[in-house]
Scaffold this motif. Structure first.
Motif, PDB file in Angstrom:
ATOM      1  N   PHE A  78     -26.480  -4.273  -7.419  1.00 20.93           N
ATOM      2  CA  PHE A  78     -27.583  -3.408  -7.853  1.00 20.93           C
ATOM      3  C   PHE A  78     -27.811  -3.519  -9.360  1.00 20.93           C
ATOM      4  N   ASN A 169     -40.323  -4.372  -7.168  1.00 23.65           N
ATOM      5  CA  ASN A 169     -39.171  -3.471  -7.170  1.00 23.65           C
ATOM      6  C   ASN A 169     -38.863  -2.979  -5.751  1.00 23.65           C
ATOM      7  N   THR A 170     -39.911  -2.599  -5.012  1.00 21.15           N
ATOM      8  CA  THR A 170     -39.752  -2.144  -3.624  1.00 21.15           C
ATOM      9  C   THR A 170     -39.198  -3.273  -2.754  1.00 21.15           C
ATOM     10  N   ASP A 173     -35.517  -3.811  -3.467  1.00 20.43           N
ATOM     11  CA  ASP A 173     -34.711  -2.728  -2.886  1.00 20.43           C
ATOM     12  C   ASP A 173     -34.559  -2.909  -1.377  1.00 20.43           C
ATOM     13  N   GLN A 177     -31.025  -3.850   0.711  1.00 19.39           N
ATOM     14  CA  GLN A 177     -30.534  -3.023   1.822  1.00 19.39           C
ATOM     15  C   GLN A 177     -30.374  -3.865   3.087  1.00 19.39           C
ATOM     16  N   LEU A 196     -27.965   4.141  -3.420  1.00 23.13           N
ATOM     17  CA  LEU A 196     -29.343   4.510  -3.114  1.00 23.13           C
ATOM     18  C   LEU A 196     -29.659   5.925  -3.584  1.00 23.13           C
ATOM     19  N   LYS A 199     -30.641   6.165  -7.400  1.00 22.36           N
ATOM     20  CA  LYS A 199     -31.906   5.597  -7.865  1.00 22.36           C
ATOM     21  C   LYS A 199     -32.813   6.646  -8.479  1.00 22.36           C
TER      22      LYS A 199
END
Length: 199
Positions: A78, A169-170, A173, A177, A196, A199
């Motif tokens: 991360f 960014n989405t 992420d 995951q 998570l 964040k």
């Protein structure tokens, strides 16, 4: 002066795109004449090549610094994602797509270097994760490392994932995951949930 041109070109290429930015705009943003840029770079292609090398080195150095901190593998992954996003920003200009389309040789060369560095980094992360019981012991490390790199390239494909529908960014992420939920132990999943929540 060369460093100043690189920094300004890097910023403009990321914000506007490799194809869209002109040498005039780089000169203007740097507060110098176009003639001065041509003292250091004979053409835009040469400047694009050096800017991509500059970005690549900066990100590699950042990744090395993160890895030296020896955090747990999930926190590390991360942290690397945050570093990449802070360097590449979350722009709508799709610089990677423009690089691939208009400067294919530079793109291919960069891709090879990225694969070498990322593969080594991911393999180290996976092995450490297995050792610390964050990742399952039965995973095929070499295979996962290649799939991870392949997925990273795919989420940057603007035809597959239009930037109007997904921010980078989405996408990062969701992809992290997806990657981690496939390889984590219970302990790893717990740490993923902790990350998570932060964040």
């Amino acid at each position: 002066m060369r460093e100043k041109i690189l920094e300004k070109a890097n910023e403009l290429f990321l914000n506007i795109g490799f194809k869209s930015v002109t040498m005039d705009e780089i000169a203007s943003a740097s507060g110098i004449s176009k003639k001065t840029i041509y003292k250091y770079y004979k053409n835009k292609t040469e400047l694009v090549a050096e800017v991509t090398e500059f970005m690549f080195s900066r990100i590699c150095n950042g990744i090395n610094m993160i890895c030296e901190l020896k955090k747990d593998p999930i926190e590390e992954i991360f942290d690397i994602k945050r570093l990449i996003m802070s360097n590449l920003k979350d722009e709508k200009s799709s610089p990677q797509y423009q690089l691939q389309k208009y400067y294919p040789k530079i793109y291919t060369s960069l891709n090879k270097k990225q694969f070498g560095v990322m593969k080594e980094c991911v393999i180290e992360n996976l092995n450490e994760g297995i050792k610390q019981d964050f990742y399952r012991k039965d995973i095929d490390v070499e295979f996962i490392a290649r799939i991870y790199f392949s997925g990273m390239l795919s989420i940057k494909d603007k035809d597959l994932f239009p930037l109007n529908d997904y921010s980078m960014n989405t996408l990062m992420d969701k992809y992290l995951q997806y990657h981690l939920r496939g390889i984590c132990t219970e302990k790893g999943l717990q740490q993923l949930e902790n990350q998570l929540k932060q964040k």
